[in-house]
Scaffold this motif. Structure first.
Motif, short mmCIF file in Angstrom:
data_model
loop_
_atom_site.label_atom_id
_atom_site.label_comp_id
_atom_site.label_asym_id
_atom_site.label_seq_id
_atom_site.Cartn_x
_atom_site.Cartn_y
_atom_site.Cartn_z
N ARG A 177 0.81 -1.21 0.00
CA ARG A 177 0.00 0.00 0.00
C ARG A 177 0.86 1.28 0.00
O ARG A 177 0.64 2.17 -0.82
CB ARG A 177 -0.91 -0.02 1.22
N GLU A 178 1.83 1.34 0.91
CA GLU A 178 2.61 2.57 1.03
C GLU A 178 3.37 2.88 -0.26
O GLU A 178 3.38 4.02 -0.73
CB GLU A 178 3.60 2.47 2.20
N GLN A 179 3.96 1.83 -0.84
CA GLN A 179 4.71 2.02 -2.09
C GLN A 179 3.77 2.47 -3.21
O GLN A 179 4.08 3.35 -3.99
CB GLN A 179 5.40 0.73 -2.52
N LEU A 180 2.57 1.84 -3.26
CA LEU A 180 1.61 2.18 -4.31
C LEU A 180 1.15 3.63 -4.20
O LEU A 180 1.02 4.33 -5.19
CB LEU A 180 0.40 1.24 -4.25
N VAL A 181 0.94 4.06 -2.95
CA VAL A 181 0.52 5.45 -2.74
C VAL A 181 1.60 6.40 -3.25
O VAL A 181 1.32 7.42 -3.88
CB VAL A 181 0.24 5.72 -1.25
N GLU A 182 2.86 6.03 -3.00
CA GLU A 182 3.96 6.87 -3.48
C GLU A 182 4.08 6.88 -5.00
O GLU A 182 4.32 7.90 -5.61
CB GLU A 182 5.28 6.39 -2.88
N LEU A 183 3.85 5.70 -5.57
CA LEU A 183 4.00 5.55 -7.02
C LEU A 183 2.87 6.20 -7.81
O LEU A 183 3.09 6.89 -8.79
CB LEU A 183 4.08 4.07 -7.39
N PHE A 184 1.63 5.95 -7.37
CA PHE A 184 0.49 6.46 -8.14
C PHE A 184 -0.33 7.42 -7.28
O PHE A 184 -0.86 7.03 -6.24
CB PHE A 184 -0.42 5.33 -8.59
#
Ligand SMILES: Nc1ncnc2c1ncn2[C@@H]1O[C@H](COP(=O)(O)OP(=O)(O)OP(=O)(O)O)[C@@H](O)[C@H]1O
Ligand SMILES: [Mg+2]
Lengths: 244, 306
Positions: A177-184
């Motif tokens: 989740r955290e990585q996805l929020v940063e990415l998109f």
């Protein structure tokens, strides 16, 4: 009383399944094997053991939660046992909550077995007394309960195969989740629907002996409870509308 | 008081990809008085099971109202007064009869001693006392049906709803169950029963309703419906192998099969007809009462076409 009857009935039914024992056996085997892995020195080996076994336990509880929950409602609907159940003076919500609790009992027992095994092996093999292990597994159990609630929600609408696929997706999104929020950027809003499953993962800090404040456990517990409740409520709303 | 009241009950199923609507139940009105035995009849696909599922709130209805002992059927507690036998009773086959009744007894919020007492009594009543510890996977179809009936009676319901209670039972079993239902009827229980066995319905039900394609096509007291249509069938042979004109005049309907003639007449005219047959030196073979429920059913359903 109806909820109690349904949860015990669900639990007893789970105890009759071979998959349940197979998965527990598998976990047991892994935990026992890990200390015998070849490694460099004692310190790293013990950390590796904790990291692996706690990680495995979380993953195992997640798999178990999915496997045990997916078919709870569809099977009773398919076998039309649901007619017998719902023609009694009970609410549909009681059926869902009862079944959910039945799954939680099974997950809880598995968590207790796993944490005892890890704790004892950690003590016997490495001479370490680390009660925090129980906390680590408790968070794994919490994650599994959130997952199970999610599975109940999806299974009110979808076939078991789709439920499993969506749950795996949910699991990975939840952990990334955290990585996805940063990415998109657009994922930010969608992310509100997903819990950060990484918050339930303490195998790394615990393995390195980092002491974790009690407030963290408390908050994570509330966090998991909120998501479980949210999914379960949605499941009840949908199930209440369903044709049988 | 009415045990059950249906007002304008309507249910449409959407079928297939095109969502073609099928009216399974169409503006159905039914009143089942307390203490009556009510037969819900109709050909396959008429909407009997759908009606029953609606009463138990297992399906969402499009329109209408359902009252059970005056209470709305959406109130889940009202089902505590109902005993239900589904069309095919399904069970968790890994449990035995006692465990099954125990589980459902708890859903009725009965206490353990109550459940045990009732279970033993009912399993004996339906003839399963000796197999009560056998897992249900070892049960035959008829045995499952009997267990279904025991379960329907577990909560000592005021209203029994039975969807084809004797299906899958052998002839002896059918009589046993019918006798059990007659006993319950004497105890004053209200019974709503769907069945295709019309002789059984005739013996058991004091009221019937025939539905066809979801619509009510005939309803009333069984006795009255039968009396209105009461008639006698007489089979006889005539001495000159011809139907005497005087007989033809008296009869409502005549037919011939080889040398045997059949005349039908309202039962009020039986004596006249028999006297005339003797006068004409006809040989009477049999006199049978006609106007069975079966005839009423077939006439009614045929009258509305398929
Ligand atoms: N779940 C469903 N989805 C779509 N259509 C349905 C469904 N259940 C019933 N139907 C349709 O509704 C109609 C009435 O069916 P129902 O089962 O109520 O008949 P029945 O009177 O009980 O017949 P039988 O004597 O064969 O038991 C039928 O046309 C049937 O195809
Ligand atoms: Mg039917």
């Amino acid at each position: 009383m109806a909820i109690k009857a349904i949860s015990l009935y669900t639990f007893q039914e789970i105890l009759r399944r071979r998959t349940f024992y197979f998965l527990i056996f598998l976990l047991f085997l892994l935990v026992i094997l890990i200390p015998n892995l070849p490694s460099f020195n004692i310190g790293v080996k013990q950390q590796l053991f904790l990291d692996f076994s706690l990680g495995f336990t979380s993953l195992f509880l997640a798999i178990l939660a999915t496997a045990l929950s997916t078919n709870q409602l569809p099977a009773d609907i398919e076998r039309k046992i649901i007619y017998q159940i719902l023609s009694k003076p009970i609410k549909r919500s009681e059926v869902i909550i009862g079944k959910y609790l039945g799954v939680l009992i099974s997950l809880f027992i598995s968590a207790v077995i796993a944490s005892l095994a890890i704790f004892l092996l950690n003590f016997v093999h490495f001479n370490r007394w680390q009660p925090a292990i129980f906390w680590g597994v408790t968070l794994g159990f919490l994650e599994a309960s959130v997952l199970s609630a999610f599975v109940f929600l999806i299974s009110t609408l979808a076939t078991p195969t789709i439920t499993v696929l969506l749950t795996i997706t949910f699991y990975f999104i939840g952990h990334a989740r955290e990585q996805l929020v940063e990415l998109f950027a657009w994922f930010k809003f969608l992310a509100l629907l997903f819990p950060s499953l990484e918050s339930f993962n303490l195998s790394d800090p615990l393995a390195h002996g980092v002491s974790i404040p009690f407030s963290y456990y408390g908050l994570t517990f509330v966090y998991g409870l909120l998501f479980s409740t949210f999914y379960l409520l949605a499941a009840i709303l949908i199930f209440n509308q369903r044709e049988l | 008081m009415l045990a059950l009241y249906l007002e304008e009950l309507t249910k449409t199923y959407k079928l297939g990809f095109k969502r073609t609507p099928i009216k399974a139940v169409d503006s159905l009105y039914l009143s089942v008085p307390e203490g009556s035995t009510f037969g819900l009849l109709g050909p396959n696909g008429a909407g009997k099971t759908t009606t029953i599922k609606a009463i138990l709130n297992l399906i969402k209805i499009d329109r209408g109202r359902i009252r059970i002992f005056g209470e709305d059927h959406y109130n889940y507690q009202v089902r505590g007064k109902i005993g239900f036998l589904p069309e095919q009773p399904y069970f968790n086959l890994s449990l035995n009869a006692l465990q099954t009744l125990n589980f459902y007894g708890q859903l009725f919020r009965m206490n353990q001693s109550e459940i045990r007492k009732r279970s033993f009594h009912l399993l004996e009543e339906v003839g399963l006392e000796e197999t009560s510890h056998l897992p249900l996977s070892k049960y035959s179809k008829g045995m499952l049906q009997r267990l279904g009936l025991a379960l329907a009676l577990l909560n000592n319901p005021s209203l029994l709803i039975l969807d084809e209670p004797t299906s899958g039972l052998d002839p002896v079993g059918q009589v046993e169950i019918r006798n059990l239902l007659l006993k319950l009827k004497k105890e004053g229980k209200t019974i709503l029963l769907s069945s295709h066995l019309l002789t059984e319905v005739e013996k058991l039900c004091d009221q019937i309703a025939i539905i066809h394609k979801g619509k009510l096509v005939l309803s009333g007291l069984t006795e009255e419906l039968l009396r209105e249509r009461e008639k006698v069938k007489i089979h006889f042979k005539s001495p000159n192998k011809k139907l005497p004109a005087s007989i033809k005049k008296l009869a409502a309907k005549t037919s011939q099969d080889g040398a045997v003639f059949t005349v039908e007449t309202p039962s009020s005219k039986t004596n006249d007809l028999v006297r005339e047959l003797i006068k004409q030196r006809c040989q009477i073979i049999s006199i049978k009462p006609g106007g069975s429920l079966e005839e009423i059913f077939i006439e009614t359903v045929a009258g509305y076409g398929n």
